[in-house]
Each structure stands twice: as structure tokens, then as C-alpha cells.
Design a protein around this motif. Structure first.
Motif, PDB file in Angstrom:
ATOM      1  N   ALA A  73       3.160  14.569   3.453  1.00  0.00           N
ATOM      2  CA  ALA A  73       4.585  14.486   3.136  1.00  0.00           C
ATOM      3  C   ALA A  73       5.028  13.035   3.004  1.00  0.00           C
ATOM      4  O   ALA A  73       5.837  12.699   2.129  1.00  0.00           O
ATOM      5  CB  ALA A  73       5.388  15.191   4.222  1.00  0.00           C
ATOM      6  N   THR A  74       4.535  12.166   3.863  1.00  0.00           N
ATOM      7  CA  THR A  74       4.898  10.754   3.781  1.00  0.00           C
ATOM      8  C   THR A  74       4.408  10.143   2.477  1.00  0.00           C
ATOM      9  O   THR A  74       5.117   9.366   1.823  1.00  0.00           O
ATOM     10  CB  THR A  74       4.320   9.999   4.981  1.00  0.00           C
ATOM     11  OG1 THR A  74       4.740  10.633   6.186  1.00  0.00           O
ATOM     12  CG2 THR A  74       4.787   8.560   4.989  1.00  0.00           C
ATOM     13  N   THR A  75       3.199  10.483   2.086  1.00  0.00           N
ATOM     14  CA  THR A  75       2.656   9.984   0.810  1.00  0.00           C
ATOM     15  C   THR A  75       3.524  10.420  -0.352  1.00  0.00           C
ATOM     16  O   THR A  75       3.839   9.627  -1.252  1.00  0.00           O
ATOM     17  CB  THR A  75       1.213  10.503   0.629  1.00  0.00           C
ATOM     18  OG1 THR A  75       0.423  10.065   1.731  1.00  0.00           O
ATOM     19  CG2 THR A  75       0.614   9.986  -0.655  1.00  0.00           C
TER      20      THR A  75
ATOM     21  N   ALA B 179       3.245   6.980  -2.495  1.00  0.00           N
ATOM     22  CA  ALA B 179       2.143   6.097  -2.102  1.00  0.00           C
ATOM     23  C   ALA B 179       0.815   6.791  -2.339  1.00  0.00           C
ATOM     24  O   ALA B 179       0.757   7.964  -2.727  1.00  0.00           O
ATOM     25  CB  ALA B 179       2.302   5.704  -0.635  1.00  0.00           C
ATOM     26  N   ASP B 180      -0.250   6.044  -2.091  1.00  0.00           N
ATOM     27  CA  ASP B 180      -1.586   6.589  -2.316  1.00  0.00           C
ATOM     28  C   ASP B 180      -2.067   7.396  -1.111  1.00  0.00           C
ATOM     29  O   ASP B 180      -2.674   8.443  -1.258  1.00  0.00           O
ATOM     30  CB  ASP B 180      -2.566   5.458  -2.617  1.00  0.00           C
ATOM     31  CG  ASP B 180      -3.967   5.970  -2.910  1.00  0.00           C
ATOM     32  OD1 ASP B 180      -4.099   6.820  -3.808  1.00  0.00           O
ATOM     33  OD2 ASP B 180      -4.906   5.549  -2.214  1.00  0.00           O
ATOM     34  N   ARG B 181      -1.783   6.909   0.081  1.00  0.00           N
ATOM     35  CA  ARG B 181      -2.208   7.616   1.292  1.00  0.00           C
ATOM     36  C   ARG B 181      -1.376   7.155   2.473  1.00  0.00           C
ATOM     37  O   ARG B 181      -0.727   6.107   2.418  1.00  0.00           O
ATOM     38  CB  ARG B 181      -3.702   7.402   1.580  1.00  0.00           C
ATOM     39  CG  ARG B 181      -4.098   5.957   1.847  1.00  0.00           C
ATOM     40  CD  ARG B 181      -5.583   5.834   2.149  1.00  0.00           C
ATOM     41  NE  ARG B 181      -6.403   6.295   1.029  1.00  0.00           N
ATOM     42  CZ  ARG B 181      -7.742   6.275   1.044  1.00  0.00           C
ATOM     43  NH1 ARG B 181      -8.397   5.825   2.110  1.00  0.00           N
ATOM     44  NH2 ARG B 181      -8.428   6.693   0.000  1.00  0.00           N
TER      45      ARG B 181
ATOM     46  N   ASN C 239      -1.008  -3.011  -0.706  1.00  0.00           N
ATOM     47  CA  ASN C 239       0.203  -3.251   0.084  1.00  0.00           C
ATOM     48  C   ASN C 239       0.281  -2.190   1.169  1.00  0.00           C
ATOM     49  O   ASN C 239      -0.363  -1.142   1.094  1.00  0.00           O
ATOM     50  CB  ASN C 239       1.466  -3.260  -0.779  1.00  0.00           C
ATOM     51  CG  ASN C 239       1.496  -2.119  -1.787  1.00  0.00           C
ATOM     52  OD1 ASN C 239       1.506  -0.966  -1.388  1.00  0.00           O
ATOM     53  ND2 ASN C 239       1.461  -2.443  -3.086  1.00  0.00           N
ATOM     54  N   MET C 240       1.095  -2.469   2.180  1.00  0.00           N
ATOM     55  CA  MET C 240       1.137  -1.599   3.352  1.00  0.00           C
ATOM     56  C   MET C 240       2.531  -1.617   3.965  1.00  0.00           C
ATOM     57  O   MET C 240       3.179  -2.661   4.023  1.00  0.00           O
ATOM     58  CB  MET C 240       0.110  -2.056   4.401  1.00  0.00           C
ATOM     59  CG  MET C 240       0.236  -1.350   5.754  1.00  0.00           C
ATOM     60  SD  MET C 240      -0.773  -2.090   7.043  1.00  0.00           S
ATOM     61  CE  MET C 240      -2.387  -1.592   6.517  1.00  0.00           C
ATOM     62  N   LEU C 241       2.959  -0.441   4.390  1.00  0.00           N
ATOM     63  CA  LEU C 241       4.191  -0.312   5.157  1.00  0.00           C
ATOM     64  C   LEU C 241       3.840   0.400   6.453  1.00  0.00           C
ATOM     65  O   LEU C 241       3.367   1.539   6.433  1.00  0.00           O
ATOM     66  CB  LEU C 241       5.249   0.483   4.380  1.00  0.00           C
ATOM     67  CG  LEU C 241       6.585   0.733   5.108  1.00  0.00           C
ATOM     68  CD1 LEU C 241       7.260  -0.572   5.496  1.00  0.00           C
ATOM     69  CD2 LEU C 241       7.526   1.573   4.237  1.00  0.00           C
TER      70      LEU C 241
ATOM     71  N   ARG D  35       4.088   2.523  -7.651  1.00  0.00           N
ATOM     72  CA  ARG D  35       4.820   1.714  -8.618  1.00  0.00           C
ATOM     73  C   ARG D  35       4.651   0.246  -8.282  1.00  0.00           C
ATOM     74  O   ARG D  35       4.500  -0.130  -7.118  1.00  0.00           O
ATOM     75  CB  ARG D  35       6.302   2.094  -8.605  1.00  0.00           C
ATOM     76  CG  ARG D  35       6.566   3.526  -9.044  1.00  0.00           C
ATOM     77  CD  ARG D  35       8.039   3.849  -8.985  1.00  0.00           C
ATOM     78  NE  ARG D  35       8.315   5.228  -9.370  1.00  0.00           N
ATOM     79  CZ  ARG D  35       9.522   5.768  -9.375  1.00  0.00           C
ATOM     80  NH1 ARG D  35      10.575   5.047  -9.011  1.00  0.00           N
ATOM     81  NH2 ARG D  35       9.687   7.026  -9.736  1.00  0.00           N
ATOM     82  N   PRO D  36       4.712  -0.619  -9.294  1.00  0.00           N
ATOM     83  CA  PRO D  36       4.556  -2.060  -9.038  1.00  0.00           C
ATOM     84  C   PRO D  36       5.677  -2.583  -8.153  1.00  0.00           C
ATOM     85  O   PRO D  36       6.786  -2.062  -8.136  1.00  0.00           O
ATOM     86  CB  PRO D  36       4.616  -2.674 -10.447  1.00  0.00           C
ATOM     87  CG  PRO D  36       4.316  -1.555 -11.385  1.00  0.00           C
ATOM     88  CD  PRO D  36       4.831  -0.309 -10.736  1.00  0.00           C
ATOM     89  N   GLY D  37       5.349  -3.633  -7.437  1.00  0.00           N
ATOM     90  CA  GLY D  37       6.356  -4.285  -6.608  1.00  0.00           C
ATOM     91  C   GLY D  37       6.235  -3.987  -5.134  1.00  0.00           C
ATOM     92  O   GLY D  37       6.923  -4.600  -4.315  1.00  0.00           O
TER      93      GLY D  37
END
Length: 905
Positions: free
Chosen positions: A359-361, A366-368, A438-440, A462-464
Motif C-alpha cells: 500500500a505504501t508503494t 514508489a518502487d518498493r 532516492n529514499m524516504l 517520477r523524476p525529482g
């Protein structure tokens, strides 16, 4: 601490409504009057100014207008004020209640709010119609009365243009000004009412006057632009004609027609242009407003795929952008709620982790994603994920890497280049071949603020990279994740507790039933089914009344008492009846059943089957009193183990029983013994004695076993006295029935004895052994020698706590013992008929005994004779009289101690 963010918007509105100063009901009405009077005064002033400047009124005409116009002005002004008060009444009722600190009911509140919303329009209608007509009628009548009574010679053009000014210029201007002034004055009042309840009842909502924006703009165009232009053009034409007439210029109407045509064309063009512009402006504003209204109605229907196209740069463009942002946020919230709702149905922790990561992805595009839960005992972050057919668990220290740092600090990490961050462990990417772009990473706190997990999301599609909006969305989702995780953990705990309680219920030997508020039996453990001799299918979902009545109505009554009072109810040793017989004895406890909020759910019944205990008690009751049996059953059973303690022992025996039994035969003997034992054993039980055994016709009873007390010796002596009294009653019955009277002897001894279950493993008997037991038996036998029914030892006398009538009989040495023992006779059972002159006999006997032991045998003889004189049947006195005679003939040795040695047992 600022708690304003923690209260609802409605609560904040109520607080603001109470804290803000609003005009009272009276003050608001006075303000409405003032707005009207000010607007009317301004209208009259403007009309008079125009008349002064261009209507060529003479002084006499002004006087006529003042004289005849003033009453009309007062009349229509008072009528307007009455209408204002009438229209204001529903609003005034609500404000009066609020001013008094009272809350209006919904109907009153709804009427007041509808009144506040309608008042501006009602004022507009009032000024445009009755007020305008009243003002025009006042002006017309003033001029006509002036011409009639004062010969003011108002010209027709003056009358027409003056009253036209009132109707077409002054009244509309007054109506527009009062409309907007009232709208402004009532806005805070409407906010005040809406803070309490912003909903109108349907009947009041139907009474609202909806004035569309297009109509307002059209009205302004006509009355603010077109009519004044026409009025000015007409005034110019009129003035021009008057000027030509006064100057007597040689100008014909044909000469003036081009001017009239030019003025008329200009007026027409200006009027049409004003109307067209107002219509175009109204259409543009209405079109944008309609788009916004239609979009909002779609949202009200739940259609969130609405998007307004921004086609301009005006205020509506900003409104459309704000609406689109709001809808986007609302769609995100709905998506999050759907995800949360979907997750809330999953309570298995492993499946829940996988679904949260998915669900978070999806939510952050996001990818994973990975959810790491905190295990406080080993201080680790862990997660499980599917790996082929199995499941792989990963664990890392809760201080390791980006996730560990975020967990420890609670600070979100939004990394555009994780490889440049020293906290990032690149080895995982190297082993898997995955590239983290990138990572959150964010901590997941529970409702108390304690961090329970970390969620990290990798590679925004998406980029950014991840934006601040992504952080906000993940933060909102994290709060839902925390609730879902806690629900899953709570479910595990509840399931564990439920299994634990179910195991307790299943293993309990007591029956457990639950009954809901409707009196339906909802649950029962196996013990309850066994006690009630039924099955789960037959019992569950049955009415308690239907099940227990009519044989066991007392259980239904107990349930009703608990339900009515809320107090527990206990029934002890109560029969549970069955239609087929074989009743049971039970203890029943009924208690109210509460939920976590202490709300009553029903009743709980705890049934203890004591049928076996009752059988044991019934058996024990054959040997001891009910009270002693209950006390023994309530103990841990240790009282029956072998131990040494001080007790009193009673032996009784029927005299001449051998010959009696021979004369009665077997059946008569058994009948006699049953009748005799029934009376005697009841006396023993009445004084907390235990029936040790029957020895033929003899009874052996114990006092102070298994539980000792201070009155054991008193109980034994009381039993002996009452046995003799009961024997006399029994003998009376036997003699009346033609039977022979019985004679018994009773001996009582006191001392240390070994008591307990004695015997083989196949047969045990609770009894007592020791010297005091033997002494009691010897004393029972000595009663025959001394001719008395009861003999007790000196040790029993020493233990007495209550007064007893006794006399010392002798100092004896029983066979097999060296130490002498003083023996006493119990005298309380004698009646004057049986033992006349008891006190005199005992006194003489006691004096004789003192002389006897002092070897003064001749003196002792005298007193024993006195005792026999008082009661010739006193055998002890006769025995000692014979001893004195023997000792006088053959004195005892010098070391004689007065002890009589018993040669028989």
C-alpha cells in the motif's frame, strides 16, 4: 499547553461564539431601525436637493410640501418600522435566548437563521414596493393639497418629475443601500447562529429567497445606470422646452426634434450598452459560479474525479486552483482511507506487513517499501517477507543504518542521493544488484508518541525524488499504520487471552454459563453441560426461563435479582432438580457480566456441583454434628492426619445388656439399640461431639477432635448429664409400652491422645488412642462399683470453664497404673424426685470424706450415716460407711494414702 488543535471545528466555533462580543437582540433591532431611518433620510434629502436645484419650486410650494408631506412621511415610516419589527421577530426570539445564556431548540434556531438570511431581501422588497409607493403617494398628495388649499400652482411637469424622482431614483437607491447595509450588519449574527447549528430544517430552507447574481447585476444596471440616464435625458428635454417657452425663442418643435432625437439616441445607446454589459458580466460571473457549484454538487455525490479548467486570470481563477488543490487532497485522503480500511481487515501480522508495504508503494508511487517493526527486548528492527514458498525474516540493530537513526531520533530522512549519506549501507545494493536512487524513511509512532516501527520507501517513480507532499502523505499514512499495527497486536493479545480463558473454562470443574440481557444462554463450558446433563446443541441459544423452569425456578430468580440490582447473588447447598430424578446439590454464584466500559452485557453463572461432597457430609453426619462436618470439609484435610492433642473422651454402656438382649431376641435387640442410639447420639452432636464408634451397646464419643476448643470438657460433661435426662424420657416410653427400663454408666476422661485415621490402607477409622481413653473406659466400669451413673476424672474437672455441680467420689488407682486419680460424680442431671436432699447429702458426704482420709473413721461414719439419712439410696455413702467399719476392725497400714486400688478393668 495549546489544546485548540485538539478540539473539533464545531467546538472551536462554539468557543469563538461565546468569546466574541455580539450585539444583543435589542441592540440589533435598534441598528436595523437606524439603517432604515438613515437610508430614508438620505433618500428624502437627495430628492429635495434635486427639487431645489432643478424643479423651480417657489417658497410657497416648499411650504406646501413641508406641511402636507410630513404626515405622509411619518405614516409610511411608522409602517416600515412595524414591518421591520415583524420580519425581525423570529431572529429576535433566538438572540434573546442566547443573550439569556439558554440554548434554543432546533426549530426556533432554524427559524431565526432563516430570518437572518431573508432580512436583506425582505428590506429590498419593502423599500421597492410599499415604501416607494408610500413615498410617491406622499409627494403627490402634498402637491395636490397644496394646489387645492394654498393655490401653490404646482405645474404638471413638476408633479410628474418630482414623483418620478422618488419612484425611479430615490427608492431604488435606498433599497440597494439598505440591502447591502443589512447584509453587512447581519453577517456576524449569522456566524454566531451557525456556530451553534448551521443546518436549517427543511420547512425553513424552503422559505429562503434565493436572489441569483445575474438578477442583482441586472437590477443594478437598470436602476443605477439606465433609469438615472433616462431621468437625466427627460429632465434636459423638459428644461430645454421650458427655456424656449420662457425666452419666447422662434423655435418650432420641428427645429427641436433633431436635439430630442440625439438625446433619445444617446440615452438608448447608453441604456442598451449598460444592459448588455451587465448581462455579459452577469453571464460570465454566473458561468464561473455555475461551474464551481456543479463541481461542488458532484463532490457532494461522492464524485471526486472533478477538475476545473482555469480559463482566466481573475479571482475565479484563484478559486478554481484552490478547489482543484482541495479535490486533489481529498482524493488522496479517500485513497488513504480506502487503503486503511483495506488494511484494517487484516489482523495477521505477517500478511499485514506485506500489505502495508504494498500500500505504501502504491500511495507514494514508489518502487518498493519496507516496514521494520521494533522488538524492544533484543532492541532490534525486524520484518518478514515472502521468499518463494517460505518466509524470510530480517533483523538489524535499532541503531543501525538510516532506519536505525530515524527510529532513534524520530527525524524523517528524505535522501535524494542515499549513496552520499554515511548512514546508508551500500552492501545490500551490492549483494542484490539493486540501485537505490532516492529514499524516504520515517518513524511510525503510536498514539502515545512512542516509536514502534520505521517505514522506508525507495525510488520514486517520477523524476525529482520524494517531495514535501510525499512526506506529509506518508506521515498521515503512518498514523494509520500505527493504529493498524496496534489493532493486530491487540487482536493477538485478545486471541491469546481468549484461548487462555477458554482453556480455563474447559479445565474448570465448575460449570460456567453466560446469559445475555434477553435471558438467552450464550455460552457453557463442558463442566456446565455435565452438571446440567445436556449437550451444547440443546442448551446454547435457549432461554434461561425455558431451560430452568419449572423445576429450578430459583436459578431464574437469581438471574433476575442480579440483573435488577447489579449485585452478586450466592445460593449455597441448593438442590438442582431434574425431571428424570437423580437430583444434584450445587452452590450457585451469579454475577453481572460487564464489558470494558463497565456496561452490563448479561450475567455469569458459576455452578459448583457438591453432590459428592454432600454424600461425604451425609456420611460424616453419622459420626459428628453438621457444624463440625462443615468445618472439617472446609479445612485442607490435614485435620484427619495423626496428631497428639488434648481431648475429652466419653464412654457409655448399658447395664445388664447381655441378659436383656437374650430376653428380647435379635430383632428386639436391634430395635432397642436403634432407639437408644438415636436419642444418645443426637445429644452428642448437639454439643459438637464426634461419634467415634459403637462398641456393642457402648458408645465412644470424642470432644475436641479434630478441632479443639476451650469448652471440650464442659461439652463432654453436658452430654453425660443430658444423656441421663434423655434416658429417663426413653425409659418412660419403654415402660408405657410394656418394656423394661434401661440403666447406663458413663465415664469421662481428659488428656493427651493420639487422634487420626488409623487402620490399614483398605480400611481406616478416625479414632483416638492413649491413657486418657483407657481411663475413660475404666471410669465407665467403675460406675457399677460406686453405684453412680456418671464418673469423671480430675483432669476433666480441671478443664471445666463453666460451673458444674460435682462431688468427689474417691481417689483411685486403676489397674496397670501407679498414679492415683481423683474421680467425681456429675450431679446436674438429678431431679429432686430422683435425688431428694441432694445438697444435704453431698455436704455430709464431703465432710465424711475429709475425716475418712484423715483416718478418723468413727467420725467419718457419723457423717456418712447423715448422708444416708438425707438420701437412703446414696450408694457412695453406703460404700464408705462399710469401708470405715472395715478399717475400724482392721486399720490400714501407717503409710495408707486413702487411695483405693481397682483390681478389675
Amino acid at each position: 499547553m495549546d489544546i485548540s488543535a485538539q478540539i473539533s471545528p464545531t467546538a472551536r466555533g462554539l468557543k469563538a461564539a461565546r468569546d466574541t462580543a455580539y450585539p444583543s437582540s435589542r441592540q440589533l433591532l435598534q441598528r436595523l431601525f437606524w439603517i432604515y431611518v438613515a437610508g430614508g433620510t438620505a433618500g428624502v434629502g437627495v430628492t429635495m436637493l434635486l427639487a431645489l436645484l432643478g424643479y423651480e419650486f417657489t417658497v410657497q410650494q416648499w411650504i406646501a410640501v413641508g406641511i402636507f408631506g410630513t404626515p405622509g412621511i411619518l405614516i409610511y415610516t411608522l409602517f416600515d418600522l412595524w414591518l421591520i419589527a415583524r420580519h425581525y421577530r423570529p431572529l429576535g426570539d433566538v438572540l434573546t435566548l442566547l443573550d439569556q445564556g439558554r440554548m434554543p431548540d432546533p426549530a426556533t434556531h432554524s427559524r431565526g437563521l432563516a430570518c437572518a438570511l431573508n432580512l436583506p431581501f425582505l428590506s429590498f422588497v419593502r423599500i421597492s414596493l410599499p415604501h416607494a409607493c408610500g413615498a410617491a403617494a406622499t409627494g403627490l398628495s402634498a402637491m395636490l393639497f397644496g394646489n387645492w388649499l394654498l393655490d401653490t400652482q404646482f405645474a404638471v411637469w413638476q408633479i410628474v418629475i418630482f414623483n418620478s424622482t422618488i419612484v425611479l431614483f430615490a427608492a431604488p437607491a435606498h433599497a440597494i443601500v439598505e440591502f447591502f447595509a443589512l447584509s453587512r450588519a447581519l453577517s456576524p449574527v449569522i456566524r454566531r447562529l451557525s456556530a451553534y447549528e448551521d443546518a436549517l430544517l427543511p420547512e425553513d430552507a424552503a422559505k429562503l429567497f434565493a436572489v441569483r447574481l445575474r438578477n442583482k447585476l441586472s437590477y443594478l444596471a437598470v436602476f443605477v445606470s439606465t433609469l438615472p440616464t433616462i431621468f437625466i435625458a427627460a429632465s434636459i428635454i423638459l428644461k430645454l422646452n421650458l427655456l424656449v417657452e420662457e425666452l419666447r425663442l422662434p423655435v418650432s418643435d420641428a427645429d427641436l426634434q433633431p436635439i430630442w432625437l440625439w438625446i433619445g439616441s444617446a440615452v438608448l445607446i447608453v441604456s442598451l450598452g449598460s444592459l448588455v454589459m451587465s448581462v455579459l458580466t452577469a453571464n460570465e460571473v454566473t458561468r464561473s459560479a455555475r461551474q464551481l457549484v456543479d463541481a461542488m454538487k458532484s463532490v457532494e455525490k461522492g464524485e471526486l474525479d472533478v477538475q476545473l479548467t482555469v480559463t482566466g486570470t481573475d479571482e475565479y481563477a484563484e478559486i478554481f486552483r484552490g478547489f482543484n488543490l482541495m479535490i486533489t487532497g481529498l482524493r488522496d485522503e479517500v485513497a488513504m482511507l480506502e487503503l486503511t480500511h483495506d488494511l484494517s481487515r487484516e489482523l495477521h501480522i505477517d500478511t499485514l506487513i506485506a500489505r502495508i508495504m504494498g500500500a505504501t508503494t502504491e500511495l507514494l508511487d514508489a518502487d518498493r517499501a519496507t516496514l521494520l517493526l521494533h522488538d524492544p527486548k533484543p532492541r532490534e528492527l525486524w520484518s518478514r517477507y515472502a521468499d518463494g514458498l517460505g518466509t524470510t525474516e530480517i533483523r538489524i540493530p535499532d541503531t543501525s543504518g538510516v532506519a536505525g537513526d530515524v527510529f532513534m531520533t524520530g527525524i524523517t530522512a528524505n535522501l535524494d542521493d542515499p549513496y552520499s549519506d554515511p548512514r546508508f549501507n551500500q552492501d545490500v545494493d551490492k549483494r542484490t544488484g539493486y540501485r537505490t536512487m532516492n529514499m524516504l524513511c520515517m518513524a511510525v509512532p503510536n498514539k502515545s508518541g512512542e516509536r514502534i516501527a520505521v517505514i522506508q520507501v525507495l525510488n520514486k517513480q517520477r523524476p525529482g525524488g520524494f517531495t514535501a507532499k510525499d512526506e506529509t502523505r506518508l506521515m498521515a499514512f503512518s498514523s494509520q499504520i500505527a493504529i493498524t499495527l496496534e489493532n493486530a497486536n491487540l487482536f493477538d493479545e485478545v486471541l491469546t487471552i481468549s484461548n487462555y480463558n477458554e482453556n480455563i473454562r474447559a479445565s474448570s470443574s465448575n460449570g460456567i454459563l453466560t446469559v445475555d440481557m434477553d435471558g438467552i444462554i450464550t455460552t457453557a463450558n463442558q463442566a456446565a453441560l455435565d452438571i446440567l446433563r445436556t449437550s451444547e446443541h440443546e442448551l446454547i441459544n435457549r432461554s434461561a426461563i425455558e431451560w430452568f423452569e419449572p423445576h429450578n425456578r430459583w436459578i431464574v430468580d437469581a438471574i433476575d435479582r442480579v440483573r435488577d440490582t447489579g449485585a452478586r447473588d450466592i445460593s449455597v447447598d441448593t438442590p438442582l432438580l431434574f425431571a428424570e430424578g437423580r437430583d444434584a446439590s450445587v452452590n450457585l454464584k451469579v454475577a453481572p457480566l460487564h464489558d470494558q466500559e463497565n456496561q452490563v452485557l448479561g450475567t455469569l453463572l458459576l455452578i459448583e456441583d457438591i453432590s459428592n461432597e454432600q454424600r461425604v457430609k451425609a456420611t460424616m453426619a453419622r459420626f459428628m454434628s453438621k457444624e463440625v462436618a462443615d468445618q472439617l470439609l472446609a479445612s485442607d484435610g490435614g485435620q484427619l492426619e495423626g496428631k497428639s492433642q488434648r481431648i475429652s473422651i466419653l464412654f457409655s454402656d448399658i447395664r445388664g445388656f447381655t441378659g436383656l438382649s437374650e430376653s428380647l431376641g435379635a430383632t428386639g435387640t436391634v430395635s432397642l439399640l436403634n432407639e437408644y442410639f438415636e436419642e444418645m447420639v443426637e445429644v452428642v452432636f448437639r454439643h459438637r461431639g464426634i461419634l467415634d464408634k459403637y462398641i456393642g451397646d457402648a458408645i465412644m464419643a470424642l470432644f475436641g477432635a479434630p478441632f479443639t476448643s476451650d469448652v471440650d470438657a464442659d461439652n463432654a460433661v453436658a452430654v453425660a448429664n443430658e444423656m441421663m435426662a434423655a434416658l429417663r424420657i426413653l425409659n418412660q416410653r419403654r415402660i408405657s409400652a410394656g418394656g423394661a427400663a434401661l440403666d447406663v454408666g458413663i465415664g469421662i476422661g481428659t488428656g493427651e491422645a493420639v487422634i487420626g485415621n488409623i487402620g490399614s490402607t483398605k480400611r481406616l477409622e478416625y479414632t483416638a488412642i492413649g491413657d486418657c481413653v483407657n481411663m475413660s473406659s475404666r471410669l465407665e466400669g467403675a460406675t457399677k462399683q460406686y453405684g453412680v451413673p456418671i464418673l469423671i476424672s480430675e483432669f476433666t474437672v480441671a478443664d471445666l470453664r463453666q460451673p458444674a455441680k460435682l462431688r468427689e467420689i474417691d481417689l483411685i488407682r486403676v489397674k496397670g497404673k501407679d498414679n492415683p486419680v481423683a474421680v467425681f460424680e456429675a450431679l446436674d442431671h438429678y431431679t429432686p424426685e430422683i435425688f431428694p436432699n441432694l445438697d444435704d447429702t453431698v455436704a455430709a458426704f464431703n465432710t465424711g470424706m475429709r475425716h475418712y482420709r484423715s483416718r478418723q473413721f468413727s467420725v467419718a461414719q457419723t457423717y456418712f450415716k447423715d448422708a444416708l439419712y438425707a438420701h437412703p439410696g446414696d450408694k457412695p455413702s453406703r460404700i464408705f460407711l462399710e469401708r470405715c467399719a472395715a478399717f475400724l476392725n482392721s486399720p490400714p497400714p501407717a503409710n495408707w494414702d486413702g487411695v483405693w486400688t481397682m483390681t478389675d478393668k
